[in-house]
Design a protein around this motif. Structure first.
Motif, short mmCIF file in Angstrom:
data_model
loop_
_atom_site.label_atom_id
_atom_site.label_comp_id
_atom_site.label_asym_id
_atom_site.label_seq_id
_atom_site.Cartn_x
_atom_site.Cartn_y
_atom_site.Cartn_z
N LYS A 381 17.13 57.85 59.76
CA LYS A 381 18.13 58.79 60.25
C LYS A 381 17.56 60.15 60.58
N THR A 382 16.54 60.56 59.85
CA THR A 382 16.03 61.91 60.01
C THR A 382 14.71 61.99 60.75
N GLY A 383 13.99 60.89 60.81
CA GLY A 383 12.66 60.90 61.41
C GLY A 383 11.60 61.45 60.49
N ALA A 384 11.96 61.77 59.25
CA ALA A 384 10.99 62.29 58.29
C ALA A 384 10.10 61.17 57.76
N ALA A 385 8.84 61.50 57.50
CA ALA A 385 7.92 60.51 56.94
C ALA A 385 8.07 60.39 55.44
N GLN A 386 8.54 61.46 54.80
CA GLN A 386 8.69 61.47 53.35
C GLN A 386 9.97 62.20 52.97
N VAL A 387 10.38 62.02 51.72
CA VAL A 387 11.55 62.70 51.18
C VAL A 387 11.18 63.36 49.87
N THR A 388 12.07 64.21 49.40
CA THR A 388 12.00 64.74 48.04
C THR A 388 13.05 64.02 47.21
N LEU A 389 12.64 63.54 46.03
CA LEU A 389 13.60 62.91 45.12
C LEU A 389 14.06 63.94 44.09
N LEU A 390 15.36 64.01 43.89
CA LEU A 390 15.94 64.79 42.80
C LEU A 390 16.77 63.83 41.97
N ALA A 391 16.31 63.57 40.76
CA ALA A 391 16.95 62.55 39.93
C ALA A 391 17.45 63.19 38.64
N PHE A 392 18.65 62.80 38.24
CA PHE A 392 19.28 63.35 37.04
C PHE A 392 19.41 62.27 35.98
N SER A 393 19.05 62.62 34.75
CA SER A 393 19.26 61.76 33.59
C SER A 393 18.61 60.38 33.82
N MET A 394 19.38 59.28 33.66
CA MET A 394 18.76 57.98 33.85
C MET A 394 18.29 57.77 35.28
N GLY A 395 18.80 58.58 36.20
CA GLY A 395 18.29 58.52 37.57
C GLY A 395 16.80 58.75 37.62
N GLY A 396 16.26 59.53 36.67
CA GLY A 396 14.82 59.74 36.62
C GLY A 396 14.07 58.46 36.31
N LEU A 397 14.64 57.61 35.46
CA LEU A 397 14.00 56.32 35.18
C LEU A 397 14.09 55.40 36.38
N ASN A 398 15.23 55.42 37.08
CA ASN A 398 15.35 54.62 38.29
C ASN A 398 14.36 55.10 39.35
N ALA A 399 14.18 56.41 39.44
CA ALA A 399 13.21 56.95 40.39
C ALA A 399 11.80 56.52 40.01
N ARG A 400 11.46 56.62 38.74
CA ARG A 400 10.13 56.19 38.30
C ARG A 400 9.93 54.69 38.53
N ALA A 401 10.97 53.89 38.31
CA ALA A 401 10.84 52.45 38.52
C ALA A 401 10.44 52.15 39.96
#
Length: 907
Positions: A381-401
């Motif tokens: 959608k954006t044409g970006a090659a990369q993104v920034t992840l902002l993860a909260f609480s258990m979202g941080g574990l999902n991001a790490r997974a």
């Protein structure tokens, strides 16, 4: 006919003339406009100043932004300003930056040093302007309290006939001129003399030209003084508007900013520019000219620059938000805990997306696959090659997974992780075990345990190629949270040690004072949490999202000690029906601090506790009482209040009483169901207490193969050999099959006093088990919980693992025998010759039954980033990933590779 031809030609000539004039006028305009969405602190620009290193400082009504090359950094109160409304800026040749604020006094930025001059050191904190004279002395004007001057470290104050100062300027002799709400004044070093041609006129702006003419901006036009006479220019003379707010003078041009446009006087002619000509807005607040003669115009709706300069706008990658354990059932962006953060991001022009589809009913690996797909969609959608992840609480574990698996597509620039239990939920582990029992269809609740975290962190570790910022709050000092003060550093739910329990070359640990708030709306009482207050966003996130270098979001936090298991009484678990009231007892064995805890599944509950002597502790009888539906007010007006703290968090279905000295004996807890829902709810109550009698429980292994005896050991610190020690062991299921009844057993006293044990040989089902162990003596009672796993034997390694290297990866081939087709994962850990961690990644597989080969690849860029040459030691763990991943096998001994060199791998 002839006349018609003449008319036609005249009309044609007129059209050509107008078109050419329009083109010529357009060609002379080169306004570049910048707003908050481009990187400024806010759109309402108040002041502009330039430093000797080429940096531009832009003051706004909500902070100041420093612009230099591709770097845009904003300071607000969250970043150390005394007040975010910056009225004026002055910068010395040595780049000492002075910021006059509207209510906070004068701020000094001197490299790493920040200092504030405030009343009574200065006459007032409400400043209007700050300037430097030719001796680099600091002069500042106030709103009603005259002028103050800083010479070295000495302040001098000056009172004028009108003390509402709007501007200050210096002539060639370094004499000061001041613009006020009633005229202008000249200072000869001793006396302030009024400018006779401006009596009783509001003067808002002031500038001194190279020819020493003095220009005054008033509410009735601009007035120029040549040392003898005053001349006025008004709208009737060509000025855009009579309300003048800013003036900048060049050798041949005078720029006048008004309430309705920008006017320039050149060669006796006035020209006006407005929004139609490319200005950000017609209301001009400030004007400045840089060393390259570019004109900077600050308006009410952004910054416009006229000249050959084009600022390099900060590159902002899309931000993907990953929610915590449970969020809104709708899974809609605006219903989640990110609703306010979304507003901040969008106002700053940062593309923001929400990771839909991540669910507590999925495993971490399943959520990792969902996150992979979300990021791929955002990139499309954006044409970006990369993104920034902002993860909260258990979202941080999902991001790490995702990040720490072979699913990863090298598409994350940085990961900012807020309040995530990297080593599992430690502080509220007893309540977490109750959640596990109450949520048989959620693998995620098992994945939050310290026991699961140990397996997860064996098979996942931060990549060397991604910066991680781990932010956690220590909220114990926030008003009304006295209940937390007896715990180690924590944000109310997650302890600091667990949130910071990661290491790596790009792992940065940051700490603030926010609480772990996850409700979609801010807490009503005065608590700050990661996702609601704009202050937290401005202090830690805003500049990070605009930073091309992905620098840390804050200062490094000091390390803290691991949290110790809580000392708790046996947990009461009850069913509470509509309008029901129940009473439960809890034995307290020492006259020390105790916390009485109640947690329920849904609805609303009232709780009071009664001491052995009959003293009633309730929300209205204790000295400190706070509820999430009311504003916190210290209860100093009431007398005879009990020394205790009451805390009710409605969004968490939690009530706690903290009592500094709890009487020894039997306490009564009285719970009443308040809501009128018909569905019965589950209520858990217990006490967390400071006491010398400690109860420890452990198993001899973390995981077992079927048929192996599970040895459960319990130890009492008081060495009581006559205690009644009992265990309940419950299989935690697979999300589909009934869990069945728990196994109950009495642990027998063996060997040393206070030591109890039992061996369980009938635990044959593969998966996780919860052991709840209780000890009761003559005058005490304790409980501990522990989780362990048994291999379901659904797969195993069957042959030697081979390795080979290519330019892009270190490749492994392994043979496995699959007894039951399904979802599996292999955790790969690579270490250097001295045990240095190179990588720990997990590879998911869908496998059919029978013997088959699986291929794994460790990206070469990870090895190169570590910079450690081989030979490498490789460990493999095989997991059944059909539910919360459980270990089924591991290699009996590590693999040793050839002596590969790190620099031989591609970046």
């Amino acid at each position: 006919m002839f006349n018609r031809v003449i008319c036609f030609r005249a009309l044609f000539a007129l059209l050509i003339f107008l078109a050419l004039n329009s083109i010529a006028h357009a060609d002379t305009l080169a306004f570049q406009t910048y707003t908050q969405r481009d990187g400024l602190a806010a759109d309402y620009i108040t002041s502009i100043a330039f430093a000797s290193d080429g940096a531009a400082w832009i003051g706004t009504a909500h902070g100041v932004t420093r612009i230099q090359d591709k770097y845009w950094f904003t300071y607000t109160e969250a970043n150390g300003l005394s007040n975010s409304w910056v009225k004026a800026i002055a910068i010395t040749p040595a780049r000492r930056v002075y910021l006059a604020t509207n209510g906070g006094g004068l701020d000094l930025f001197d490299g790493a040093t920040r200092r504030t001059y405030a009343a009574p050191t200065i006459p007032s904190n409400a400043l209007t302007t700050v300037v430097l004279d030719k001796q680099n002395r600091v002069w500042m004007g106030t709103d009603g309290y005259g002028i103050a001057r800083l010479d070295g470290e000495t302040w001098s104050t000056f009172s004028l006939a009108n003390n509402y100062i709007n501007a200050i300027a210096f002539d060639a002799n370094n004499n000061a001129w001041a613009a006020t709400n009633r005229g202008a004044f000249f200072f000869d070093g001793k006396t302030w003399t009024p400018a006779t041609g401006l009596t009783n006129t509001r003067v808002s702006a002031l500038a001194i030209a190279p020819d020493q003419k003095i220009w005054f901006g008033t509410d009735d036009g601009v007035i120029v003084y040549d040392g003898k006479t005053y001349r006025a220019y008004k709208k009737s003379d060509g000025l855009a508007d009579n309300r003048v707010r800013a003036i900048a003078v060049e050798a041949t041009r005078v720029w006048i900013g008004t309430a309705r446009g920008l006017s320039v006087l050149e060669a006796g002619q006035w020209t006006t520019y407005t929004r139609a000509d490319g200005l950000a807005d017609d209301q001009i607040n400030t004007i400045a000219i840089d060393a390259q003669k570019n004109l900077w115009v600050g308006t009410a709706r952004g910054l416009s620059i006229l000249g050959n300069l084009t600022l390099a706008r900060p590159t902002t990658l899309p931000v993907v938000l990953v929610h915590g354990w449970h969020t809104a059932d709708s899974d809609e962006f605006n219903d989640t805990e990110f609703r306010y953060l979304r507003q901040y991001l969008e106002a700053d022009g940062i593309p923001v997306f929400y990771a839909q589809g991540i669910s507590p009913y999925k495993t971490l690996l399943q959520n990792a696959a969902t996150l992979r797909d979300v990021i791929a969609d955002v990139k499309t959608k954006t044409g970006a090659a990369q993104v920034t992840l902002l993860a909260f609480s258990m979202g941080g574990l999902n991001a790490r997974a995702y990040l720490e698996s072979t699913l990863y597509q090298n598409d994350v620039r940085r990961a900012i992780i807020l309040g995530t239990p990297q080593a599992g939920v430690q502080m509220w582990y007893p309540l977490l075990t109750r959640e596990i029992q109450d949520r048989p269809d959620e693998p995620s609740v098992i994945e939050l345990t310290p026991e699961y975290a140990a397996l997860f962190n064996r098979t996942h570790q931060p990549r060397a190629t991604i910066p991680y910022d781990l932010l956690i709050g220590d909220a114990r000092e926030q008003a009304g949270l006295d209940l937390l003060k007896i715990f180690p550093a924590n944000d109310g739910l997650i302890d600091v040690w667990s949130a910071h329990a990661l290491t790596g070359p790009q792992v940065r640990r940051v700490m603030n004072k926010d609480v772990h708030g996850w409700d979609p709306s801010p807490l009503i009482f005065d608590l700050t949490s990661y996702l609601y207050p704009r202050k937290t966003y401005e202090q830690y996130l805003r500049n990070a999202f605009r930073d091309p270098d992905a620098r840390p979001i804050g200062l490094a936090a000091a390390p803290v000690e691991p949290i110790q298991p809580r000392n708790i009484t046996p947990m009461n678990v009850d069913t509470l029906r509509t309008n029901a009231t129940i009473t439960r007892t809890i034995l307290i064995d020492e006259n020390r601090a105790a916390r009485f805890i109640a947690r329920w599944s849904e609805g609303d509950v009232a709780l009071s506790v009664r001491a052995p002597d009959g003293t009633l502790y309730a929300s209205d009888t204790v000295s400190k009482s706070i509820s999430s539906n009311e504003t916190y007010v210290p209860r100093v007006s009431k007398k005879d209040l009990l020394d205790a703290t009451y805390l009710k968090a409605g969004s968490a279905n939690f009530i706690g009483y903290s009592i500094p000295r709890a009487q020894v004996g039997m306490w009564s807890l009285v719970a009443t169901r308040l809501d009128q829902a018909r569905t019965p709810i589950t209520l858990t109550t217990y006490a967390d207490l400071d006491a010398d009698v400690r109860f420890e429980v452990k198993t001899d292994r973390a995981w077992y193969r079927p048929g192996m005896p599970v040895i459960l050991e319990a130890t009492l610190s008081n060495r009581d050999a006559s205690a009644d020690v009992r265990a309940q062991i419950e299989w935690l299921g697979d999300g589909k099959s009934p869990r069945g009844a728990p196994i109950e057993s009495v642990l027998l006293h063996e060997g040393a006093p206070g030591f109890y044990a039992d061996a369980f040989t009938n635990l044959t089902r593969g998966g996780y088990y919860l052991a709840r162990v209780m000890a009761r003596g003559a005058n005490y009672a304790r409980e501990r919980q522990i989780i362990f796993s048994i291999s379901p034997q659904t797969a195993s390694f069957v042959a030697e693992v081979t390795t080979h290297a290519t330019r892009n990866a270190l490749n492994l081939d392994a043979a496995v025998n699959v007894a039951r087709a399904g979802e599996f994962a292999v955790g790969v850990t690579v270490r250097g010759p001295r045990g240095q961690l190179i990588a720990a990644l997990t590879a998911p597989f869908t496998l059919n039954g029978g013997t088959q080969n699986i291929a794994l690849a460790i990206p070469g860029r990870e090895i190169r980033a570590r910079g450690v040459d081989g030979p490498y030691t490789i460990e493999l763990i095989l997991m059944d990933a059909s539910w919360a991943a459980v270990q089924v096998d591991e290699l009996p001994k590590p693999i040793i590779t050839a002596p590969y060199r790190a620099n031989d791998f591609a970046e």
